[in-house]
Design an enzyme around this catalytic site. Structure first.
Site, PDB file in Angstrom:
ATOM      1  N   ASP A 163      87.083 -41.521   3.494  1.00 16.08           N
ATOM      2  CA  ASP A 163      88.175 -42.179   2.766  1.00 16.08           C
ATOM      3  C   ASP A 163      87.656 -43.504   2.220  1.00 16.08           C
ATOM      4  OD1 ASP A 163      90.510 -43.304   1.802  1.00 16.08           O
ATOM      5  OD2 ASP A 163      91.736 -42.617   3.472  1.00 16.08           O
TER       6      ASP A 163
ATOM      7  N   HIS B 298      96.751 -40.610  -3.350  1.00 13.08           N
ATOM      8  CA  HIS B 298      95.400 -41.039  -2.980  1.00 13.08           C
ATOM      9  C   HIS B 298      94.569 -39.817  -2.625  1.00 13.08           C
ATOM     10  CE1 HIS B 298      92.143 -43.408  -1.409  1.00 13.08           C
ATOM     11  NE2 HIS B 298      92.294 -42.912  -0.195  1.00 13.08           N
TER      12      HIS B 298
ATOM     13  N   CYS C 172      89.664 -43.584  -6.460  1.00 16.29           N
ATOM     14  CA  CYS C 172      89.556 -42.729  -5.275  1.00 16.29           C
ATOM     15  C   CYS C 172      89.079 -41.327  -5.651  1.00 16.29           C
ATOM     16  CB  CYS C 172      90.885 -42.671  -4.540  1.00 16.29           C
ATOM     17  SG  CYS C 172      92.300 -42.231  -5.572  1.00 16.29           S
TER      18      CYS C 172
END
Length: 584
Positions: free
Chosen positions: A461, A438, A525
């Site tokens: 995030d 990630h 992401c």
């Protein structure tokens, strides 16, 4: 030869002769040959061999009763609360819960379907018989039957659900047929079963609406792959469409939610990593990235979004994917091979820019370098920024947790990553984080001499998967170690920040918890991190102050804008490959 020996020989010869039976004399002519009688005998069926089940078969949800299914589902959900402490962080438990919930939903739908079929048969037999009554008679007959049944309620318990279903379907057929009835005879029943919604949304998975106004999205990990032959240049109209998910509703007097955390850090090291040294950034830029197959994240958790807080927003026209020409060279160096900080991108790296793929380090590093080149001419803020590449944070983590006796020498070798750069004179430091398949982003905001608020660390995030606490703690230790190293020289003669802040810098580093837009899938992401950098550089002031933290919000930008960055990066790289191929 003696007489005795001769007798023995004669006996032996007589024994070797064939014995002949005279059947004609042995059997009477009148005797009949007995008939052959065939008798059927049934052999007992051998018992079946013992069946051995594997653990997966014995745990199959299909073999469980409804009660056991519910018990296992509750037990697995209770275990899931310990997910962060498990070796796989609860991934296996989540997959098991998904299988159990799928089996439970299948049984509910199967039971409803059987009830509908059984009721349809009852209605069919009633309508085809000769004793079909008019509506009034049917009502009176049902009433009288209901009165009779009320006298004996002890026999009615198990048949309540069946009688309700039959009466509901019988009422549909007993009424006079009209156009509206013919079209929606089973409208309510189909709506209860969810069939009507699936008819209008063919090919899409149903969205479960909860009683509290929220809706439960299906597992993104099991979504169908709609984009095919991306690398061959096929234009994916479906893949380029903006997300139709409704977006946030603007509420009056609503501001961004953030909090400032200013605490002292303990200098205890958490990990014991014995590393001999650090490679230079140039050496790391040639490191191979993990294969794309290993970058697949398994995510079976359902995503819950609030419908009341979202409304449709006009989506921009998506950029079309450019065709990938044949005969291009294998790699390029951006901006040029003569640049001391060039980034190398191979033609194979473009595969990670296909739909539903995870971005690799070469592509991430390229676009950060691309942003530096494109914005420096129009925005002065880019000159006050420093971008670390995607390999830096791993080395930072090793350096701040190193417990060897040569810790100071180890940190000196680590400083080669920013050789000749005064980090505390920069306005912003960008550190991309890649952990657990990630991507997230850290931005260190350094004030000018007039601002005595101290340094601020932001962690952005788009899924909230990374441990913000540990990441921020590592960055704080890194800044403190650099501060300790610079204090050994005459660095304090020309301070880049306030003298008050500099003298107490270890206690003047705070974290600002901000809200940012969240991605709607589990594979964007990388584009979100790059879009965070792009939007921040375009909108941030020369030096960030606490009052400027209001720029961060879940509505900072639309999620489909960040997702569309994948196509833009791919088209940009294809054009650079073309130009490089023509020049060489």
């Amino acid at each position: 030869m003696t007489k005795r020996k001769k007798e023995v020989i004669d006996v032996d010869c007589s024994e070797k002769k064939d014995f002949v039976i005279d059947w004609s004399s042995a059997m009477d002519k009148e005797d009949e040959v007995p008939e052959l009688e065939i008798v059927n005998t049934t052999k007992p069926t051998p018992p079946p061999p013992p069946t051995f089940f594997s653990d997966d078969q014995t745990d199959s949800p299909k073999l469980l009763t409804d009660r056991d299914l519910d018990e296992q589902l509750e037990r697995k959900k209770a275990i899931l609360t310990l997910g962060p402490g498990l070796p796989d962080k609860g991934e296996k438990i989540r997959l098991k819960i998904a299988d159990l919930e799928e089996e439970k939903q299948r049984r509910v739908l199967e039971g409803s379907k059987m009830e509908v079929d059984r009721s349809s048969k009852v209605v069919s037999s009633t309508s085809s018989g000769s004793d079909v009554l008019p509506q009034g008679n049917a009502v009176s007959k049902d009433t009288s039957r209901g009165n009779a049944d009320s006298k004996d309620t002890s026999r009615q318990g198990n048949a309540d659900s069946k009688e309700v279903s039959r009466s509901t379907f019988s009422a549909v057929f007993s009424k006079p047929k009209t156009d509206s009835q013919s079209k929606k005879a089973f409208g309510k029943e189909l709506e209860d079963l969810g069939c009507e919604r699936r008819k209008h949304k063919a090919g899409r998975k149903p969205v479960t609406r909860l009683s509290n106004g929220w809706r439960l999205l299906p597992d993104v990990g099991k979504a169908e792959h709609s984009a095919k032959q991306f690398d061959s240049g096929l234009k994916e109209s479906k893949g380029n469409k903006k997300s139709k998910e409704p977006y946030g509703k603007k509420r009056p007097m609503e501001s961004s939610t953030y909090s400032l955390i200013d605490d002292d850090d303990d200098d205890d090291d958490d990990d014991d990593n014995d590393t001999s040294g650090h490679e230079t950034p140039r050496e790391w830029s040639w490191e191979k990235s993990p294969s794309q197959s290993s970058r697949r994240r398994k995510k079976s958790e359902d995503t819950v979004i609030n419908v009341d807080e979202e409304e449709a927003q006009p989506s921009t026209v998506a950029e079309q994917a450019a065709e990938l020409p044949e005969g291009l060279q294998e790699d390029i160096c951006y901006p040029t091979r003569d640049d001391p900080h060039f980034v190398q991108v191979c033609l194979k790296d473009l595969e990670c820019l296909a739909p539903r793929e995870y971005l690799t380090s070469p592509v991430m590093n390229f676009y950060m370098r691309f942003l530096q080149q494109q914005i420096s001419s129009s925005n002065q803020i880019s000159a006050d920024c420093h971008f670390f590449n995607t390999y830096f944070y791993k080395k930072l983590s090793d350096a701040v947790t190193y417990k060897g006796n040569d810790k100071d020498a180890f940190f000196v070798r680590f400083r080669r990553w920013w050789k000749g750069i005064d980090l505390f004179r920069k306005a912003y430091i960008f550190i991309p984080i890649h952990e657990d398949l990630h991507w997230s982003l850290v931005i260190v905001c350094i004030p000018d001499k007039k601002d005595e608020s101290g340094l601020t660390i932001l962690h952005l995030d788009s899924l909230g998967l990374h441990s913000r606490k540990s990441i921020v703690e590592n960055v704080k230790r890194f800044l403190k170690d650099e501060w300790n190293y610079l204090n050994q020289d005459d660095y304090s003669l020309d301070l880049p920040i306030s003298e008050k802040v500099w003298k107490n810098l270890p206690r003047r580093i705070s974290e600002a918890v901000v809200q940012v837009p969240q991605q709607k899938n589990d594979f964007d992401c990388g584009p979100f991190v790059l879009f965070f950098i792009k939007r921040f550089i375009e909108e941030a002031p020369q030096r960030l102050k606490r009052k400027d933290l209001g720029m961060f919000d879940k509505k900072w930008f639309r999620p489909d804008e960040a997702s569309a960055l994948r196509i833009k990066i791919r088209n940009t790289l294809i054009e650079l490959f073309r130009v490089s191929d023509q020049t060489e």
